[in-house]
Scaffold this motif. Structure first.
Motif: not given
Length: 586
Positions: A267-275, A474-479, A536-541
């Protein structure tokens, strides 16, 4: 209402032979009564317009001399937007025997074919001047000055976005004008090149064509004409169930989309691309952000943090600027108070939208927190029509039905997408769509798109077009943020005796250092770390690097801990004080 202003040329558009018919003025009066503003954008000199046009008072702003002069009729204030013609150029025209030309405050005007004399003078003097054609008329003025630049100066004073303006004209110098607007129109008598370039061509000519356009604006705000206009839509992706893979768009105006699916489903990937694509096109967004997903970057300003409740007044003040988008971080707002905060903000936003047509998009992250199904004031808090919005949720069945009834585009991601759509359909009170998929889970980057308001519409499988840059939203949120329980990591150990919850990556690293070797190895061998980082974090790397550590069985617990720590810290900067913010009692 999306289109809140009409910008019109004068000669051969609004007027015929320099005069505007009384019935045309009457229709423009009705357009103003609908809440819209009028702008006159002409190549004529201002004094000429004052003489020939008896109803300048109808216009919020008048742009004269092809963008060189800006005039406010109700206050009588005039502002020059371009320098005067060089004296040497005027003298050179006279020396070459040219008598039939006029010099105004910002331009020199003449008729064809005298532009040849003007071009020769410009060349011989080495001047930087711009020659503009308007039918048989020719204007010479400073480079970069066009009807579009004049319009932008007018809109800046009015606090409007060009995306909320309809532009109409007939001749060569109207290309920049209609290009600058959110919807472009050529009257029926316009040059073929302008007609080919416009989104709409009126059947009637001149003022009657403007009347036709005004009535269309009053009737349905052009909603029936914008579906195929490139500037009025945003790319989502390409259909995978069609060999031609046609593009799939979201209407930039009129879309109420619900994006739903499990955590880690994309969902985050889709939202980020649209925005990202909306921002690139100049659209303004207001994001209600319960989990602090969005940080200040580019044209986006984030208000609020885990320690500070965002100010609605500050949000509205920022949104007065058309180019500024805002993310309202609700981390410090207690969960039970978030629906009312959202309702209060929406009430203020509706007033701004009525006046300016902005923000163009409302984005509701964690929509089930903002419009919970069991919250009684849901009907009263929602505007009658949201106009354009994107809601994101893990739980579509937990979103209030008054919101779901407005959804005209359903987007499902991740595992069990059909079940997600059926949960939405049941909660919204619409008939579910029958669809069989070869797999019970979508691949990353794929979504199902369904338009529930279209009869017999079937969901289509879409490959989402990714954003051009990978945003670290998500950097601040997940950090260092405060993740909700179902998205936190739990150290439980091999016998399930522990229940240590890591609310973010900083706490995860602290707990990882403190748990015993058996607990650490238990989760390592199960692949829990890479799963959490990826799903959950959405960080594939980060997930791939952690997976490599999990699969390297020769590492000692201390070595694997250090490798995981290094991978996390390489991507996420640990704050100086990682302690959790104090929570208010709810």
């Amino acid at each position: 209402m999306h289109f809140v202003a009409l910008a019109t040329d004068y000669d051969n558009t609004l007027a015929t032979d320099g005069r505007v018919a009384e019935r045309t003025w009457s229709v423009l009066e009705k357009l103003r009564q609908s809440g819209r503003q009028l702008l006159l954008v002409s190549g004529r000199e201002l004094d000429d317009l004052k003489t020939i046009c008896p109803r300048l008072d109808l216009f919020a702003r008048v742009v004269a001399e092809n963008g060189g002069v800006l005039y406010q009729p109700d206050g009588g204030e005039k502002r020059l937007l371009a320098p005067p013609p060089p004296d040497a150029f005027v003298a050179a025209l006279k020396q070459r025997g040219l008598r039939d030309f006029s010099v105004s405050e910002t331009l020199v005007a003449m008729m064809k074919p005298n532009e040849q004399i003007a071009l020769a003078a410009i060349r011989d003097l080495g001047l930087d001047l711009h020659v503009v054609f308007n039918g048989d008329a020719v204007m010479i003025l400073a480079p970069g000055i066009t009807k579009a630049t004049g319009l932008m100066a007018a809109l800046d004073e009015l606090g409007l976005s060009p995306l909320n303006v309809v532009g109409v004209g007939d001749a060569e110098n109207d290309h920049p004008l209609i290009d600058a607007c959110g919807f472009s129109v050529a009257v029926g008598n316009a040059l073929p090149a302008l007609k080919a370039h416009a989104s709409m061509v009126t059947q009637a000519a001149n003022g009657q064509g403007v009347e036709e356009l005004a009535r269309a604006l009053i009737d349905d705000d052009l909603s029936s004409r914008i579906s195929n206009v490139e500037r009025c839509r945003v790319l989502l992706g390409h259909r995978l169930d069609d060999e031609a893979r046609p593009p799939v768009h979201l209407g930039a105006y009129g879309t109420i989309a619900l994006l739903a699916g499990p955590s880690g489903g994309g969902k985050s990937t889709v939202t980020a691309a649209v925005l990202e694509r909306l921002a690139d096109a100049g659209y303004q967004a207001c994001i209600l952000d319960p989990e602090g997903d969005h940080c200040s970057e580019g044209n986006l300003v984030a208000l609020g943090d885990p320690h500070t409740v965002p100010s609605i007044d500050n949000a509205l003040q920022l949104l007065e600027r058309p180019e500024q988008s805002v993310a309202v971080n609700l981390l410090r707002v207690p969960l039970p108070e978030r629906p009312q905060f959202c309702a209060n903000l929406l009430l203020r936003l509706q007033a701004l939208r009525v006046r300016t047509g902005r923000p163009h998009w409302l984005v509701f992250e964690e929509a089930h927190q903002l419009f919970p199904a069991g919250w009684d004031p849901a009907d009263a808090s929602l505007p009658i029509v949201l106009e354009t919005a994107l809601a994101v949720t893990v739980h579509p069945d937990q979103v209030a039905r008054p919101f779901l009834r407005q959804v005209n585009t359903m987007i499902a991601t991740g595992a069990k997408p059909v079940a997600t759509m059926n949960a939405f359909a049941e909660a919204a009170g619409v008939a579910p769509s029958s669809l069989a998929l070869p797999s019970d889970a979508l691949e990353r980057g794929q979504v199902l798109v369904w338009e529930p308001m279209r009869q017999a519409a079937r969901p289509c499988l879409v490959q989402v077009e990714p954003g051009s840059t990978q945003r670290r939203r998500h950097h601040r949120k997940y950090a260092e943020g405060l993740l909700i329980p179902e998205r936190s990591f739990y150290f439980r150990g091999p016998e399930g005796k522990l229940n240590l919850r890591a609310h973010n990556l900083v706490l995860f690293l602290e707990m990882a250092d403190g748990v015993d070797e058996d607990t650490w190895r238990f989760h390592l061998e199960r692949g829990d770390y890479s799963h959490w980082f990826g799903e959950v974090i959405g960080d594939d790397e980060l997930a791939q690097e952690a997976k490599a550590v999990e699969q390297e069985t020769s590492l000692s617990p201390d070595e694997s801990r250090e490798r995981i720590r290094a991978a996390v810290e390489k991507r996420y900067t640990q704050p100086a004080n990682p302690s959790l913010p104090p929570l208010r009692a709810s």
